[in-house]
Design an enzyme around this catalytic site. Structure first.
Site, PDB file in Angstrom:
ATOM      1  N   LYS A  82     -13.082  -1.421  -9.247  1.00 13.70           N
ATOM      2  CA  LYS A  82     -11.627  -1.604  -9.318  1.00 13.70           C
ATOM      3  C   LYS A  82     -11.295  -3.084  -9.149  1.00 13.70           C
ATOM      4  O   LYS A  82     -11.915  -3.770  -8.324  1.00 13.70           O
ATOM      5  CB  LYS A  82     -10.967  -0.766  -8.225  1.00 13.70           C
ATOM      6  N   SER A 157      -3.699   4.747  -7.757  1.00 12.34           N
ATOM      7  CA  SER A 157      -3.757   3.506  -8.501  1.00 12.34           C
ATOM      8  C   SER A 157      -5.136   3.204  -9.103  1.00 12.34           C
ATOM      9  O   SER A 157      -5.235   2.361  -9.985  1.00 12.34           O
ATOM     10  CB  SER A 157      -3.355   2.343  -7.588  1.00 12.34           C
ATOM     11  N   SER A 181      -5.030   6.868  -3.673  1.00 11.28           N
ATOM     12  CA  SER A 181      -5.411   6.191  -4.915  1.00 11.28           C
ATOM     13  C   SER A 181      -6.836   6.399  -5.398  1.00 11.28           C
ATOM     14  O   SER A 181      -7.165   6.002  -6.510  1.00 11.28           O
ATOM     15  CB  SER A 181      -5.161   4.692  -4.779  1.00 11.28           C
TER      16      SER A 181
HETATM   17  N1  GLN Z   1       0.549   6.256  -4.703  1.00 11.92           N
HETATM   18  C1  GLN Z   1       0.564   5.640  -3.419  1.00 11.92           C
HETATM   19  C2  GLN Z   1       1.406   4.388  -3.439  1.00 11.92           C
HETATM   20  O1  GLN Z   1       1.918   4.065  -4.478  1.00 11.92           O
HETATM   21  C3  GLN Z   1      -0.819   5.341  -2.958  1.00 11.92           C
HETATM   22  C4  GLN Z   1      -1.398   4.142  -3.583  1.00 11.92           C
HETATM   23  C5  GLN Z   1      -2.758   3.825  -3.046  1.00 11.92           C
HETATM   24  O2  GLN Z   1      -3.409   4.662  -2.434  1.00 11.92           O
HETATM   25  N2  GLN Z   1      -3.171   2.598  -3.235  1.00 11.92           N
HETATM   26  O3  GLN Z   1       1.569   3.740  -2.440  1.00 11.92           O
END
Ligand code: GLN
Length: 512
Positions: A82, A157, A181
């Protein structure tokens, strides 16, 4: 079977037994990337020269290795990372204009450990900008598409990592998880994803979003691969003060021991209206088809798949128990106060002075800050910085930030209490299967609600794994989430493995 569709452990076998070279494996993946990446857009940077260089180095090690020697665990295995983990000399953008040209002068601990284990880097994967999002649509460089249905989101994400694994563009990948994410994209793409216990994997070199919640973890084709990756990336790191000095077990050692007698908890709050657990699962399944029975927002097919999976666990010898997580209803609000507060502080460093984007035109220093930040950040990142700054500002700090910290303690205590009676907890990973691109972009609150089952896990700091447990009528994967006690990844992986081996969901692939 083609090389690119093998699991990590199968591919590794072939390399170690010298049936193929690391270069063969690297070429198989670069060829596959050439075929499907134009449609999926899972990568932000491909590193073909580095790929060949690392594969050649692995081959050299293998040919010089005594037959009886213990080979490094990822020798010659091609992986994707990532794009929020620093890779020395290789662009690390966080899918943001702010870091579009940022080349880190150092390596993150997680990727350094992969290197020590002999891995081969294929490239850096797409994500929501600064990991803020659930669909990868917040990337400044275009969304990733779900390999199962190119009109849908891959989750986020870590959507690029999950899509790359699902579409066989790498043997496995690393993601990061602040509120879901790793797990939610794994669920959307039909692969396995593990968010480890907070402190298990070093965050050194992970670009910070919300430091008290962020964890790096693997996204893989099956559970065994996940255990192998955890063996490599876990462990104490003096470079990260929040990394815990807890012994790292061999996660593959007890993986196949089965789950006879394992106590499995089903949170009543996640299935409102469903009482009298665990008497009659079939009954639940039938009733689940009636919408009033299912928690508002839980897709009926998701609900049915989870109930089937619970049945399967019971058949494998697990004991099913109803548990309660009474503060569940406050989790989304608590997370979006704390995560945005931490983000507003962490992202203050992007001011155009030392590194990252700097606005071309500006009148004075203050104007330079303003323009840099308004031009460099996308809309979701700005929204979070504003929310977080508000929650931390004097007068509101007590009402929002401090209150949210207190509720966080209650949520953590819910899990501590539940784990007195059970060994693992089962939930859906996400309330719905992958939604359409563009479906929720105009409504941030709807987007935030897709984290309902994953965020309390980060607030509590416990480990959570998602694995495939079904397919919807329109051929979209469904993910089941397995939660464990702090440092309980071994039990989570063992339960996941037992379920996986008793079903065939993990063998399905998108027809790309
Ligand atoms: N969807 C969640 C957010 O937007 C989690 C994102 C993540 O785990 N980085 O904060």
């Amino acid at each position: 079977m083609e090389l690119h569709s093998l699991t990590l452990h199968a591919l590794r076998e072939l390399i170690i037994k010298k049936e193929i070279t690391a270069k063969d494996a690297a070429f198989a993946y670069t060829r596959r990337i050439g075929q499907v990446e134009p449609e999926v857009n899972a990568f932000l940077t491909l590193t073909p020269n580095k790929t060949i260089e690392m594969a050649e180095r692995a081959d050299k090690v293998i040919s010089g290795q005594p037959e009886a020697g213990q080979p490094a665990p990822l020798l010659g295995v091609p992986l994707a990372i990532k794009d929020n983990m620093c890779t020395e000399g290789i662009k690390t953008t966080c899918a943001s204009r702010m870091l579009e040209n940022f080349i880190p002068p150092y390596e993150s601990t997680a990727t350094r450990k992969l290197m020590d284990a002999g891995y081969v880097l294929l490239g850096k994967t797409n994500m929501d900008e600064f990991a803020m999002g659930s669909s990868t649509e917040n990337s400044a460089f275009g969304a990733t598409k779900n390999p199962w249905d190119l009109s849908r989101i891959p989750g986020g994400s870590s959507g690029g990592s999950a899509a790359a694994v699902a579409a066989d563009m790498c043997a496995a990948a690393l993601g990061s998880d602040t509120g879901g994410s790793i797990r939610q994209p794994a669920a959307c793409c039909g692969v396995v994803g593990l968010k480890p216990t907070y402190g298990r994997v070093s965050r050194y070199g992970l670009v910070a979003f919300a430091s008290s919640l962020d964890q790096i973890g693997p996204i893989t084709k099956d559970v065994e691969d996940c255990a192998i990756m955890m063996n490599v990336i876990g462990g104490h790191d003096p470079l990260d003060s929040t990394s815990a000095d807890v012994a790292l077990p061999d996660f593959t050692a007890n993986l196949k021991d089965g789950i006879k007698g394992l106590r499995v908890g089903i949170p009543r709050e996640y299935f409102p209206g469903y009482l009298n657990l665990p008497q009659d699962w079939k009954q639940a399944l039938r009733l689940g088809e009636r919408s009033y029975f299912v928690s508002p927002g839980i897709d009926k097919e998701v609900f049915a798949a989870i109930m089937e999976a619970v049945n399967a666990l019971q058949s494998l010898g697990a004991e099913i128990k109803e548990i309660s997580l009474p503060h569940t209803g406050h989790a989304v609000a608590t997370y979006y106060i704390l995560a945005t507060s931490e983000a507003s502080s962490n992202l203050a460093r992007y001011d155009g002075v030392k590194y990252g984007y700097r606005a071309k035109e500006h009148e004075d220093l203050l104007d330079m800050y303003k323009r840099t930040r308004s031009e460099g950040f996308g809309p979701e990142v700005k929204r979070r910085i504003m929310l977080g700054t508000y929650a931390l500002s004097s007068g509101y700090y007590e009402a929002y930030y401090k209150k949210a910290q207190q509720v966080r303690t209650l949520i953590k205590r819910d899990f501590d209490d539940a784990f007195k009676d059970v060994d693992i907890i089962i939930t859906p990973t996400s309330p719905t299967p992958a939604f359409k691109l563009g479906e929720k972009t105009a409504d941030p609150l709807q987007m935030y609600l897709s984290d309902i089952f994953t965020i309390s896990v980060n607030l509590a700091g416990i480990p959570g794994l998602s694995l495939p447990c079904g397919m919807t009528g329109s051929n979209l994967p469904v993910g089941m989430q397995i939660l464990g006690r702090h440092w309980g990844e071994e039990t989570v992986l063992r339960a996941a493995y037992a379920y996986e081996q008793a079903t065939d969901w993990h063998t399905r692939k998108p027809g790309m």
